[in-house]
Enzyme design. Sequence first.
Site, short mmCIF file in Angstrom:
data_model
loop_
_atom_site.label_atom_id
_atom_site.label_comp_id
_atom_site.label_asym_id
_atom_site.label_seq_id
_atom_site.Cartn_x
_atom_site.Cartn_y
_atom_site.Cartn_z
N HIS A 179 0.63 -1.00 -0.09
CA HIS A 179 -0.05 0.00 -0.03
C HIS A 179 0.83 1.31 0.05
O HIS A 179 1.60 1.35 0.89
CB HIS A 179 -0.97 0.10 1.05
CG HIS A 179 -1.92 -0.97 1.16
ND1 HIS A 179 -2.53 -1.51 2.19
CD2 HIS A 179 -2.65 -1.37 -0.11
CE1 HIS A 179 -3.58 -2.18 1.76
NE2 HIS A 179 -3.55 -2.24 0.36
N GLU A 182 1.53 4.06 2.81
CA GLU A 182 2.12 3.68 4.39
C GLU A 182 3.53 3.70 4.42
O GLU A 182 4.35 2.65 4.45
CB GLU A 182 1.66 2.06 4.60
CG GLU A 182 0.00 2.07 4.25
CD GLU A 182 -0.74 0.67 4.29
OE1 GLU A 182 0.01 -0.31 4.48
OE2 GLU A 182 -1.87 0.69 4.24
N ASN A 249 -3.52 -5.45 -2.50
CA ASN A 249 -3.61 -6.62 -1.31
C ASN A 249 -5.11 -6.98 -1.23
O ASN A 249 -5.54 -7.48 -0.20
CB ASN A 249 -3.31 -5.83 0.09
CG ASN A 249 -3.17 -6.71 1.23
OD1 ASN A 249 -2.32 -7.59 0.95
ND2 ASN A 249 -3.32 -6.35 2.40
N ARG A 250 -5.77 -7.08 -2.42
CA ARG A 250 -7.24 -7.63 -2.62
C ARG A 250 -6.88 -8.47 -4.10
O ARG A 250 -8.01 -8.88 -4.34
CB ARG A 250 -8.25 -6.53 -2.78
CG ARG A 250 -8.37 -5.63 -1.40
CD ARG A 250 -8.90 -6.69 -0.32
NE ARG A 250 -9.30 -5.61 0.58
CZ ARG A 250 -8.22 -5.05 1.44
NH1 ARG A 250 -7.32 -5.42 1.58
NH2 ARG A 250 -8.90 -4.21 2.66
N SER A 302 0.66 0.02 7.73
CA SER A 302 0.34 0.82 8.74
C SER A 302 -1.00 1.51 8.49
O SER A 302 -1.63 1.52 7.24
CB SER A 302 1.27 2.10 8.80
OG SER A 302 0.89 3.08 7.89
N PHE A 303 -2.00 1.61 9.32
CA PHE A 303 -1.47 1.60 10.73
C PHE A 303 -2.75 1.23 11.64
O PHE A 303 -3.77 0.90 11.32
CB PHE A 303 -1.22 3.42 11.35
CG PHE A 303 -2.44 4.22 10.98
CD1 PHE A 303 -2.87 4.75 9.89
CD2 PHE A 303 -3.41 4.21 12.15
CE1 PHE A 303 -3.91 5.75 9.66
CE2 PHE A 303 -4.60 5.05 11.88
CZ PHE A 303 -4.81 5.97 10.75
N TYR A 355 -12.48 -6.60 10.00
CA TYR A 355 -13.74 -6.71 8.77
C TYR A 355 -12.93 -7.60 7.89
O TYR A 355 -11.93 -7.95 7.71
CB TYR A 355 -13.88 -5.36 8.21
CG TYR A 355 -12.43 -4.53 7.79
CD1 TYR A 355 -11.85 -5.09 6.59
CD2 TYR A 355 -11.77 -3.73 8.36
CE1 TYR A 355 -10.59 -4.47 6.14
CE2 TYR A 355 -10.62 -3.25 8.04
CZ TYR A 355 -10.17 -3.65 6.84
OH TYR A 355 -8.72 -3.08 6.54
N GLU A 377 -0.08 -4.39 11.26
CA GLU A 377 -0.16 -2.83 11.00
C GLU A 377 0.35 -2.10 12.08
O GLU A 377 0.19 -2.27 13.38
CB GLU A 377 -1.94 -2.62 11.40
CG GLU A 377 -2.88 -3.30 10.38
CD GLU A 377 -2.92 -2.50 8.87
OE1 GLU A 377 -2.37 -1.38 8.87
OE2 GLU A 377 -3.42 -3.24 8.22
ZN LIG Z 1 -2.21 -1.41 4.18
#
Ligand SMILES: [Zn+2]
Length: 420
Positions: A179, A182, A249-250, A302-303, A355, A377
């Site tokens: 990501h 971050e 990350n999906r 993060s975070f 989630y 995280e």
């Molecule tokens: Zn992330």
Amino acid sequence: MRLLLVLALVCSAYGKNEELEGDSLYKIRVQDVDQAQTLNELVNIFHLDVWSHPLPERDGYILVDQQDKLFFENELNAAGIEYEIEINNIKESIDLEEQLLSKTVGRSNVSSFGGFFEEVRRYDEVDRYLVDLANRYDHVEVVSGGRSFEGRDIKYLKISTTNFQDQSKPVVMIESLIHAREWITLPVTLYAIHKLVEDITDQDLIRDVDWIILPIANPDGYEYSHTTNRIWRKNRATDYVGCDGVDLNRNFDASWGIASGWFSCLDTFHGRSAFSEPETQIIRDILSEHRHRLGLFLDIHSFGSYILYGYGTGQLPPNGLIIHLVGVSMANAIDRVKWEANRNYLVGNIASVLYPATGGASDYAQIVGNSLSYTYELPAYRNQVNTMLGFLVDPEFIEQAGYETWEGIKVAVRYVAQNF
Ligand SMILES: [Zn+2]
């Protein structure tokens, strides 16, 4: 000519982060699961940028466009959800961050520590650093995993005293910056490299384990977050209708598409298919090569101060209990040395704690490696006047973040070395 110059200056000054002018960061406090659910619905309706999900015991942070603020507040009021505006104009905080970070440039040359990790580095600097380490140290090799969407070379290090030939050793893989925004995750990974290459104080960590460290998994997005939009999260794929970028990350083949964004303009957009993006293909290929002796996979984000494990559907892996116990040991090790003002780490299954989220790197590593896989995280550093928090990096926190996270990583690595 002069007019053109003025125009060019105005345009360039206007470009960077200007669309964030007037956007506000809200602190949200939910009382129960129902309110958290209502909030998730609002997030989807307004396409809000969730910086950190609120839980009944933990405040969350959501960035809201200037034009949506009134609507958003009305909806929160109607649902009885408590909120506060934490940062009124995020653009000002981003400008402050830039100012503070610019003062750190070159400080690693004068500090007693002399570590490359002490500043927020750009892609080119890291790229050169990895090559330089491989040239200087026998137990380090640099590998080009492939190219990003925009053509940047994605390099990673292999660190091994036995050139990856000893099949009895477990492999530990650490990866960061999947990501883009971050930023603090990069110095943390660079700190780990420093402790395995330049300042080895724990011999067992390189004797018993082979390491793979990929510091910049999403170089295009990362550079874009420096040059254009500080809070950019996705990669920079431009071959989608609507908006640019896939949430890498999906995009992994782990219950892909079940709990993620279906539309390109969402920050959690999963892409056209699992592994549609070159950046995720590279991680897939590394994992595939070492899957038979993968002992530990850490995806650094993060975070929020969480150590999370799979699966993102809520189902637990077969070795879920061990994963949890080692996760708690890591969290304890970090909490012992963390800054007092930061909260303790919370450990758990990602869907239970936060989630449902599918298609993640750590879920995929869990499936192919069948070992220990986590998403970290990192803590959100907050300065005293509350003008910087979340993704924004205060230079004061950089070294601490590297140090304390390394304390946690060591615990899991030693567990793996002893039990592999
Ligand atoms: Zn992330």
